[in-house]
Enzyme design. Structure first.
Site, PDB file in Angstrom:
ATOM      1  N   CYS A 190       0.857  -1.271   0.065  1.00 31.27           N
ATOM      2  CA  CYS A 190      -0.050   0.026   0.030  1.00 31.27           C
ATOM      3  C   CYS A 190       0.852   1.198  -0.075  1.00 31.27           C
ATOM      4  CB  CYS A 190      -0.772  -0.086   1.027  1.00 31.27           C
ATOM      5  SG  CYS A 190      -1.948  -1.533   1.307  1.00 31.27           S
TER       6      CYS A 190
ATOM      7  N   HIS B 111      -3.462   6.748   2.248  1.00 27.26           N
ATOM      8  CA  HIS B 111      -3.919   5.541   1.539  1.00 27.26           C
ATOM      9  C   HIS B 111      -5.223   5.145   2.091  1.00 27.26           C
ATOM     10  CE1 HIS B 111      -4.285   1.221   0.904  1.00 27.26           C
ATOM     11  NE2 HIS B 111      -4.000   0.941   2.334  1.00 27.26           N
TER      12      HIS B 111
ATOM     13  N   ASN C   8     -10.288  -0.929  -0.328  1.00 26.39           N
ATOM     14  CA  ASN C   8      -8.973  -0.708  -0.250  1.00 26.39           C
ATOM     15  C   ASN C   8      -8.116  -1.230  -1.529  1.00 26.39           C
ATOM     16  OD1 ASN C   8      -6.025  -1.232   0.327  1.00 26.39           O
ATOM     17  ND2 ASN C   8      -6.599  -1.605   2.321  1.00 26.39           N
TER      18      ASN C   8
END
Length: 343
Positions: free
Chosen positions: A122, A268, A299
């Site tokens: 990420c 993020h 996500n």
């Protein structure tokens, strides 16, 4: 004395264009609830996620990247032939070699640029952005295409109550080019490998293919489960909230600005609770626009920051020239934060 001539790059670098691609299929929480014992209210309260996008067989890592890249190149006002390097961050391209970056470079008509993949979870977009900045200032490329792309639906265990609702698919891309002024700040990045077990792939590929079947995870029908991403939710939450807020502040300090100087915050898109906690810890003023793309995109790991950036600009929530703090964090555990001027 060295006989090597010094590099002749640009004084600085900046993001010139951004593009995104979200798969056409929108998956609400109700679909996730067909496989886990939970509720829409619980998912929303724990993560802030209402929907996510899942890719079709045709929406491959390459195909999504090509779409996002085309938009970013057009937004930057350059041609594909001007791209000198293609950097792709992904954990869901299942071929060890060749790098998917080479295929993407060919399909967008970039000629013969440097092209390679990185695996930084990420935080991958921040890693790629830092590499691009270095290449431009060093002089090895004039324009660099940085792509974050994931098909995390391929690595999601739909029977895992802790993660089944988290992940989505998509691609985000930016073009980084030369600048006479600093528009990408110093990167604060690093890793904490002692915490690597908190986010990981359930089974290594070699064990899944040829290992002892008795050691492999099985589904409710007794079938071998495909490798998936798993995590220790509470440990990851605590680390992200407390440690990453410190990293974000370090990035502000390195850029020589304060929270009051910010226009936009693009973390993020892991979890809405993490985002809200970071906003509170950083004491961001009310005028700062905060990306909360996770609500409808889920996500998407390396793709989450450029996708959120693209949506903020497209909807008018952010404007060209705004000063933004971006921070990515995830499996490794790895992290990267910097301050940028939006394209």
């Amino acid at each position: 004395m060295s006989k090597i001539k010094p590099s002749k790059g640009a004084p600085y670098a900046r993001i010139l264009g951004v593009g995104g691609y979200r798969p056409t299929r929108v998956v609400p929480n109700e679909v996730i609830l067909e496989r886990i014992d939970s509720s829409d209210e619980w998912i929303r309260s724990r993560s802030g996620i209402a929907t996510r996008h899942w890719a079709s067989p045709e929406e491959t890592v390459t195909a999504m990247s090509v779409e996002a890249s085309g938009k970013a190149i057009a937004d930057a006002g350059i041609t594909p032939e001007q791209i000198g390097a293609v950097v792709v961050s992904t954990v869901s391209h299942f071929k060890q070699t060749p790098a998917v970056a080479t295929e993407i470079a060919d399909k967008i008509g970039a000629g013969k640029p440097a092209a390679f993949d990185i695996s930084a979870g990420c935080a991958g977009f921040g890693y790629g952005l830092t590499l691009a900045k270095g290449m431009i200032v060093e002089g090895s490329a004039e324009y660099v295409l940085v792509i974050g792309v994931e098909r995390l639906s391929d690595l999601t265990d739909l029977e895992d109550r802790a993660t089944a609702f988290l992940f989505g698919d998509g691609a985000g891309a930016v073009v980084v080019g030369p600048s006479d002024e600093p528009h990408i700040g110093p990167t604060v990045w690093g890793s904490e490998g002692d915490k690597s077990e908190t986010i990981k792939q359930t089974v290594p590929w070699n064990e899944f293919n040829v290992g002892d079947v008795s050691k492999l995870p099985l589904n409710d029908q007794g079938e071998i489960k495909f490798p998936a991403i798993t995590q220790e939710g509470q440990a990851v939450f605590r680390w992200a909230v407390f440690e990453m807020a410190k990293v974000a502040q370090q990035a502000l300090d390195a850029a020589g600005i304060s929270a009051d100087d910010l226009d936009v915050f693009i973390p993020h898109q892991a979890n809405m609770r993490i985002i809200d906690s970071m906003v509170k810890t950083l004491k961001l003023p009310e005028h700062v626009t905060v990306a909360r793309d996770v609500e409808t995109t889920g996500n998407t790991s390396a793709a989450s920051i450029p996708l959120a950036m693209e949506r903020l600009l497209a909807t008018g929530q952010a404007r060209s020239g705004d000063t933004a703090l971006v921070i990515g964090f995830g499996a490794g555990l790895v992290f990267a934060a910097t301050v940028v001027t939006l394209p």
